[in-house]
Write an enzyme that holds these catalytic residues in place. Sequence first.
Site, PDB file in Angstrom:
ATOM      1  N   GLY A 187       2.703   2.964  38.884  1.00  0.00           N
ATOM      2  CA  GLY A 187       2.522   3.702  40.130  1.00  0.00           C
ATOM      3  C   GLY A 187       1.542   2.965  41.015  1.00  0.00           C
ATOM      4  O   GLY A 187       1.486   1.739  41.012  1.00  0.00           O
ATOM      5  N   CYS A 188       0.751   3.693  41.728  1.00  0.00           N
ATOM      6  CA  CYS A 188      -0.249   3.113  42.630  1.00  0.00           C
ATOM      7  C   CYS A 188      -1.220   2.227  41.848  1.00  0.00           C
ATOM      8  O   CYS A 188      -1.792   2.670  40.849  1.00  0.00           O
ATOM      9  CB  CYS A 188      -0.999   4.240  43.316  1.00  0.00           C
ATOM     10  SG  CYS A 188      -2.452   3.710  44.217  1.00  0.00           S
ATOM     11  N   PHE A 189      -1.410   1.009  42.310  1.00  0.00           N
ATOM     12  CA  PHE A 189      -2.284   0.105  41.544  1.00  0.00           C
ATOM     13  C   PHE A 189      -3.728   0.567  41.515  1.00  0.00           C
ATOM     14  O   PHE A 189      -4.449   0.286  40.574  1.00  0.00           O
ATOM     15  CB  PHE A 189      -2.170  -1.359  41.964  1.00  0.00           C
ATOM     16  CG  PHE A 189      -2.111  -1.701  43.427  1.00  0.00           C
ATOM     17  CD1 PHE A 189      -2.840  -1.041  44.392  1.00  0.00           C
ATOM     18  CD2 PHE A 189      -1.302  -2.752  43.827  1.00  0.00           C
ATOM     19  CE1 PHE A 189      -2.772  -1.397  45.725  1.00  0.00           C
ATOM     20  CE2 PHE A 189      -1.232  -3.129  45.165  1.00  0.00           C
ATOM     21  CZ  PHE A 189      -1.971  -2.440  46.125  1.00  0.00           C
TER      22      PHE A 189
END
Length: 182
Positions: free
Chosen positions: A14-16
């Site tokens: 997902g979002c880093f």
Amino acid sequence: MTQHKTETAVLAGGCFWCIEAPLREIRGVLSIEPGYAGGDTPDPTYEAVCTGRTGHAEVVRIEFDPAVLSYRDLLGMFFVLHNPTTLNRQGNDVGTQYRSAIFTLSTEQANIAHQVCGELTAQKVWPDPIVTQIVPLEHFYPAETYHQDYFAKNPGNPYCSAVIPPKIAKIRKLFRDRLIHA
């Protein structure tokens, strides 16, 4: 002075920012760099990756000391930080750029990743099947510098303040003995 051998892992969950911030607290993690991997567009920008048309996933490249933190243990932490059963989605983040993926750098890493996924499947950790891609890393493109240590620099960002603290709390609870400041 003896130099320790280091290893590198490239993970997409997902979002880093949501993978980077919790793993910064783990002993043996030497550096984490947000970036992009898995697509066809050379040198993508954040804005281009966010469109979902580059084929890239948001990833973190983690340099770690295998004498302190094994690749297997790192994957165990990775799997508690995201939902590996939702295809191209993490929470409200939807698109191929948010897919769950392990980009391997060797046959050994690929074998370990497949073993860990098999063990988690056998343990029925999640009610749905794991959809995490396990693929060789072809290219890693560093993200823009403002993404580096983003949560620490932007704790008031509404997305970050809602999503990241629970992940940090989970890492602190489940891996208390592995924290830098235990």
